[in-house]
Design a protein around this motif. Structure first.
Motif, PDB file in Angstrom:
ATOM      1  N   UNK A   1       0.822  -1.214   0.000  1.00 43.51           N
ATOM      2  CA  UNK A   1       0.000   0.000   0.000  1.00 43.51           C
ATOM      3  C   UNK A   1       0.853   1.261   0.000  1.00 43.51           C
ATOM      4  N   UNK A   2       1.973   1.239   0.738  1.00 39.72           N
ATOM      5  CA  UNK A   2       2.845   2.405   0.800  1.00 39.72           C
ATOM      6  C   UNK A   2       3.425   2.714  -0.577  1.00 39.72           C
ATOM      7  N   UNK A   3       3.855   1.672  -1.282  1.00 41.93           N
ATOM      8  CA  UNK A   3       4.418   1.873  -2.618  1.00 41.93           C
ATOM      9  C   UNK A   3       3.347   2.362  -3.586  1.00 41.93           C
ATOM     10  N   UNK A   4       2.160   1.740  -3.522  1.00 46.76           N
ATOM     11  CA  UNK A   4       1.054   2.193  -4.363  1.00 46.76           C
ATOM     12  C   UNK A   4       0.607   3.595  -3.952  1.00 46.76           C
ATOM     13  N   UNK A   5       0.661   3.871  -2.647  1.00 42.92           N
ATOM     14  CA  UNK A   5       0.246   5.171  -2.140  1.00 42.92           C
ATOM     15  C   UNK A   5       1.098   6.305  -2.685  1.00 42.92           C
ATOM     16  N   UNK A   6       2.404   6.066  -2.834  1.00 50.35           N
ATOM     17  CA  UNK A   6       3.285   7.079  -3.416  1.00 50.35           C
ATOM     18  C   UNK A   6       2.888   7.368  -4.863  1.00 50.35           C
ATOM     19  N   UNK A   7       2.491   6.315  -5.576  1.00 47.06           N
ATOM     20  CA  UNK A   7       2.044   6.494  -6.965  1.00 47.06           C
ATOM     21  C   UNK A   7       0.718   7.242  -7.019  1.00 47.06           C
ATOM     22  N   UNK A   8      -0.186   6.872  -6.118  1.00 50.06           N
ATOM     23  CA  UNK A   8      -1.473   7.580  -6.039  1.00 50.06           C
ATOM     24  C   UNK A   8      -1.256   9.057  -5.749  1.00 50.06           C
ATOM     25  N   UNK A   9      -0.310   9.358  -4.842  1.00 54.59           N
ATOM     26  CA  UNK A   9      -0.066  10.742  -4.447  1.00 54.59           C
ATOM     27  C   UNK A   9       0.409  11.577  -5.633  1.00 54.59           C
ATOM     28  N   UNK A  10       1.272  10.991  -6.476  1.00 60.21           N
ATOM     29  CA  UNK A  10       1.745  11.729  -7.655  1.00 60.21           C
ATOM     30  C   UNK A  10       0.596  11.987  -8.613  1.00 60.21           C
ATOM     31  N   UNK A  11      -0.197  10.969  -8.878  1.00 63.03           N
ATOM     32  CA  UNK A  11      -1.332  11.130  -9.779  1.00 63.03           C
ATOM     33  C   UNK A  11      -2.332  12.155  -9.236  1.00 63.03           C
ATOM     34  N   UNK A  12      -2.652  12.044  -7.944  1.00 65.07           N
ATOM     35  CA  UNK A  12      -3.677  12.909  -7.353  1.00 65.07           C
ATOM     36  C   UNK A  12      -3.259  14.373  -7.362  1.00 65.07           C
ATOM     37  N   UNK A  13      -1.969  14.647  -7.198  1.00 62.51           N
ATOM     38  CA  UNK A  13      -1.500  16.031  -7.222  1.00 62.51           C
ATOM     39  C   UNK A  13      -1.463  16.583  -8.645  1.00 62.51           C
ATOM     40  N   UNK A  14      -1.244  15.700  -9.617  1.00 59.84           N
ATOM     41  CA  UNK A  14      -1.105  16.094 -11.012  1.00 59.84           C
ATOM     42  C   UNK A  14      -2.449  16.188 -11.733  1.00 59.84           C
ATOM     43  N   UNK A  15      -3.378  15.271 -11.361  1.00 56.56           N
ATOM     44  CA  UNK A  15      -4.693  15.216 -12.019  1.00 56.56           C
ATOM     45  C   UNK A  15      -5.763  15.293 -10.931  1.00 56.56           C
ATOM     46  N   UNK A  16      -6.052  16.498 -10.416  1.00 55.60           N
ATOM     47  CA  UNK A  16      -6.939  16.644  -9.246  1.00 55.60           C
ATOM     48  C   UNK A  16      -8.417  16.628  -9.577  1.00 55.60           C
ATOM     49  N   UNK A  17      -8.905  15.515 -10.160  1.00 55.31           N
ATOM     50  CA  UNK A  17     -10.339  15.411 -10.399  1.00 55.31           C
ATOM     51  C   UNK A  17     -10.845  14.075  -9.877  1.00 55.31           C
ATOM     52  N   UNK A  18     -12.151  13.965  -9.764  1.00 49.94           N
ATOM     53  CA  UNK A  18     -12.754  12.739  -9.251  1.00 49.94           C
ATOM     54  C   UNK A  18     -12.460  11.582 -10.200  1.00 49.94           C
ATOM     55  N   UNK A  19     -12.454  10.365  -9.652  1.00 52.30           N
ATOM     56  CA  UNK A  19     -12.269   9.204 -10.515  1.00 52.30           C
ATOM     57  C   UNK A  19     -11.160   8.283 -10.101  1.00 52.30           C
ATOM     58  N   UNK A  20     -10.207   8.777  -9.300  1.00 52.35           N
ATOM     59  CA  UNK A  20      -9.157   7.922  -8.761  1.00 52.35           C
ATOM     60  C   UNK A  20      -8.404   7.169  -9.857  1.00 52.35           C
ATOM     61  N   UNK A  21      -8.159   5.883  -9.636  1.00 54.35           N
ATOM     62  CA  UNK A  21      -7.344   5.089 -10.550  1.00 54.35           C
ATOM     63  C   UNK A  21      -7.940   5.028 -11.953  1.00 54.35           C
ATOM     64  N   UNK A  22      -9.238   5.122 -12.064  1.00 51.20           N
ATOM     65  CA  UNK A  22      -9.882   5.126 -13.387  1.00 51.20           C
ATOM     66  C   UNK A  22      -9.381   6.300 -14.226  1.00 51.20           C
ATOM     67  N   UNK A  23      -9.400   7.490 -13.633  1.00 49.49           N
ATOM     68  CA  UNK A  23      -8.968   8.683 -14.348  1.00 49.49           C
ATOM     69  C   UNK A  23      -7.494   8.598 -14.714  1.00 49.49           C
ATOM     70  N   UNK A  24      -6.681   8.144 -13.772  1.00 47.65           N
ATOM     71  CA  UNK A  24      -5.249   8.045 -14.018  1.00 47.65           C
ATOM     72  C   UNK A  24      -4.962   7.089 -15.183  1.00 47.65           C
ATOM     73  N   UNK A  25      -5.689   5.988 -15.229  1.00 49.32           N
ATOM     74  CA  UNK A  25      -5.472   4.993 -16.287  1.00 49.32           C
ATOM     75  C   UNK A  25      -5.879   5.538 -17.655  1.00 49.32           C
ATOM     76  N   UNK A  26      -6.909   6.372 -17.683  1.00 46.31           N
ATOM     77  CA  UNK A  26      -7.396   6.923 -18.949  1.00 46.31           C
ATOM     78  C   UNK A  26      -6.304   7.754 -19.633  1.00 46.31           C
ATOM     79  N   UNK A  27      -5.493   8.449 -18.844  1.00 42.29           N
ATOM     80  CA  UNK A  27      -4.457   9.315 -19.411  1.00 42.29           C
ATOM     81  C   UNK A  27      -3.178   8.560 -19.740  1.00 42.29           C
ATOM     82  N   UNK A  28      -2.975   7.398 -19.178  1.00 41.77           N
ATOM     83  CA  UNK A  28      -1.703   6.701 -19.350  1.00 41.77           C
ATOM     84  C   UNK A  28      -1.798   5.435 -20.184  1.00 41.77           C
ATOM     85  N   UNK A  29      -2.852   4.644 -19.994  1.00 37.42           N
ATOM     86  CA  UNK A  29      -2.944   3.348 -20.661  1.00 37.42           C
ATOM     87  C   UNK A  29      -4.129   3.239 -21.616  1.00 37.42           C
TER      88      UNK A  29
END
Length: 518
Positions: free
Chosen positions: A72-100
């Motif tokens: 969780x700590x390792x994933x949490x660091x990744x979540x923190x980068x995404x959340x600061x960069x893409x501050x909208x609702x959607x969590x991992x779904x939104x992050x995946x849309x922009x990357x994969x």
């Protein structure tokens, strides 16, 4: 047909701007941390700890927590980068849309239903059992077994409130459905009001956890910690849902500890639920990383100390029958002489604590579907906002019904395992997403950067994959079936209505569009 069409960062940032037709920004850093703690400390520490110890890890559940926390700590660091960069609702779904791309985003968005919706169902089931314990403790009555358990459970308890109902089969879990309804109505009223309620609950339940650790330490019996891991010849234990065979591969030794990690992993899912509220944070670029990482670190320390005390109070086998869902209260009442008052206080605190977890899970689920609806991947009804409260009220009501079906008719062990494997899958994709985005878009503004990402991201994905591997064939089959249903919906509806594919670039701030607001 390009299954991996991506949504641009610029489009996402445009959608993040607050307007009359978007979610309201009301959450500060304190509320975000409290949301994380509110979701993390609940069913995991009060229910899943005992379940993991009794079925798989024994006293070594503390090591299970360390393994789960590392992932969780390792994933949490990744979540923190995404959340600061893409501050909208959607969590991992939104992050995946922009990357994969869209196809992977759909998979993860559909997968998040296992995390948030079924997470809420799992906790609601635990709430039901503690509510019965509350009624018996304070009013000397309880809701009958048949009306507070699923049809898949049969009472085998020879002591306690269900002693006279041995052999009774459950029909429906009414208390679980009741608490889901109450919290759904609160969420419809507004996120700020929900956050205030959550903050109060967090203060109470953290205080109670600290009291259990501090007062219970002196009652630890070293014999209960020996052997530290469950031996292969530990025998069998009959429970309400079947027989636990400790000779099975993942029910003893180090493999049991790893399986225990996948079970208690459920206890950590709250930290990523914080990321679903990014579009309601006042200063998401700075506050989201703090909300995610501080809540995760704080709760990890509490979990390890708490699990050490709990397994020291009572033999791990007793958590499967005598303690069951109310194991904490059972351990205090039975093994901490003179602290019956604490057991009563714990019951109240746990009821409140479970409520805050359900609150955050329901919040997270509807925000993920809100964003998917804005993107056209699911029907517009999921992004309809209440004309006064600006909350996705129709989505909240839909998920009340959906979650109630699981909470009312499925055992917590089954639902909880589905939550764990779904969450782990989401974490794997988030870790991979950071790797992809660092290579393809190195110049993007990143208010928070994952340190040593070439090590953190692959290691986080591998640890989560290892825990997924220990989930067992039945749980993998459930995941495959759930994903197959998702594929049917994607190719039947989503791919034809995707706004990215249709060239639609409007956001909820654009001129009136019935898709976005009612």
């Amino acid at each position: 047909m390009n299954l991996f069409v991506k949504k641009s960062i610029d489009t996402l940032m445009a959608a993040s701007k607050e307007g009359e037709k978007t979610l309201k920004r009301t959450l500060g850093v304190g509320s975000l941390i409290a949301l994380g703690i509110g979701a993390i400390i609940g069913a995991g520490i009060f229910v899943r700890t005992a379940a993991a110890a009794g079925e798989h890890a024994g006293p070594a559940v503390t090591i299970s927590f360390l393994i789960a926390a590392a992932g969780c700590a390792l994933a949490g660091l990744c979540y923190a980068e995404f959340a600061s960069m893409i501050p909208i609702a959607g969590s991992a779904y939104t992050y995946s849309y922009t990357t994969m791309g869209e196809f992977i985003a759909w998979i993860i968005g559909w997968d998040l239903v296992l995390e948030y919706a079924l997470g809420a169902a799992t906790v609601a089931i635990g709430w039901s059992q503690y509510f019965n314990n509350f009624l018996e403790t304070f009013f000397n009555c309880h809701i009958p077994f048949a009306l507070s358990h699923s049809p898949f459970e049969v009472s085998t308890t020879t002591t306690g409130m269900y002693a006279a109902e041995i052999g009774t089969r459950g029909l429906i879990n009414l208390p679980a459905i009741f608490i889901l309804l109450m919290l759904t109505l609160l969420l419809i009223k507004g996120t700020a009001e929900s956050a205030i309620v959550n903050n109060i609950i967090v203060i109470v339940k953290v205080a109670i956890v600290l009291m259990i650790i501090g007062l219970g330490w002196q009652f630890i019996n070293p014999a209960n910690h020996t052997p530290y891991m469950i031996p292969e010849n530990a025998g069998d234990v009959k429970t309400n849902t079947g027989i636990v065979h400790y000779a099975d591969t993942f029910n003893h030794g180090w493999l049991g500890v790893l399986r225990g990690a996948s079970v208690v992993f459920f206890a950590f899912i709250g930290f990523d639920a914080v990321s679903t509220a990014a579009q309601e944070a006042k200063n998401p670029q700075k506050d989201m990383p703090k909300g995610i990482l501080i809540s995760l670190a704080f709760c990890t320390i509490l979990y390890i100390l708490f699990s050490h005390v709990l397994t020291g109070l009572a033999p791990y086998k007793e958590f499967l029958v005598k303690g069951k869902e109310a194991s904490v209260t059972y351990a205090i009442t039975t093994f901490m002489t003179g602290y019956g008052w604490l057991a009563k206080l714990v019951t109240i605190a746990i009821l409140a604590g479970f409520s805050s977890v359900i609150l955050v899970m329901l919040l997270g689920q509807t925000r993920v579907f809100y964003t998917m609806s804005i993107d056209g991947l699911i029907p517009p009804v999921f992004s309809k906002l209440h004309p006064k409260f600006r909350t996705p009220y129709k989505s909240q009501l839909f998920f009340f019904v959906f979650v109630s079906l699981f909470a009312g008719f499925i055992p917590d062990s089954v639902v909880g395992e589905m939550v764990s494997i779904g969450t782990l899958f989401a974490f794997v994709l988030v870790c991979i997403g950071i790797l992809i985005l660092r290579r393809k878009s190195p110049d993007l503004v990143r208010p928070f950067k994952t340190p040593l990402y070439l090590i953190v991201c692959p290691l986080g994905a591998l640890i989560c994959l290892a825990m997924m591997g220990s989930e067992g064939l039945e749980n993998w089959l459930r995941l495959i079936i759930w994903m197959a249903i998702g594929m049917f919906i994607y190719f039947g509806y989503s791919i034809k209505n995707s706004h990215v594919r249709l060239g639609k670039t409007e956001t909820p701030n654009d001129p009136p569009n019935p898709h976005f607001v009612e």
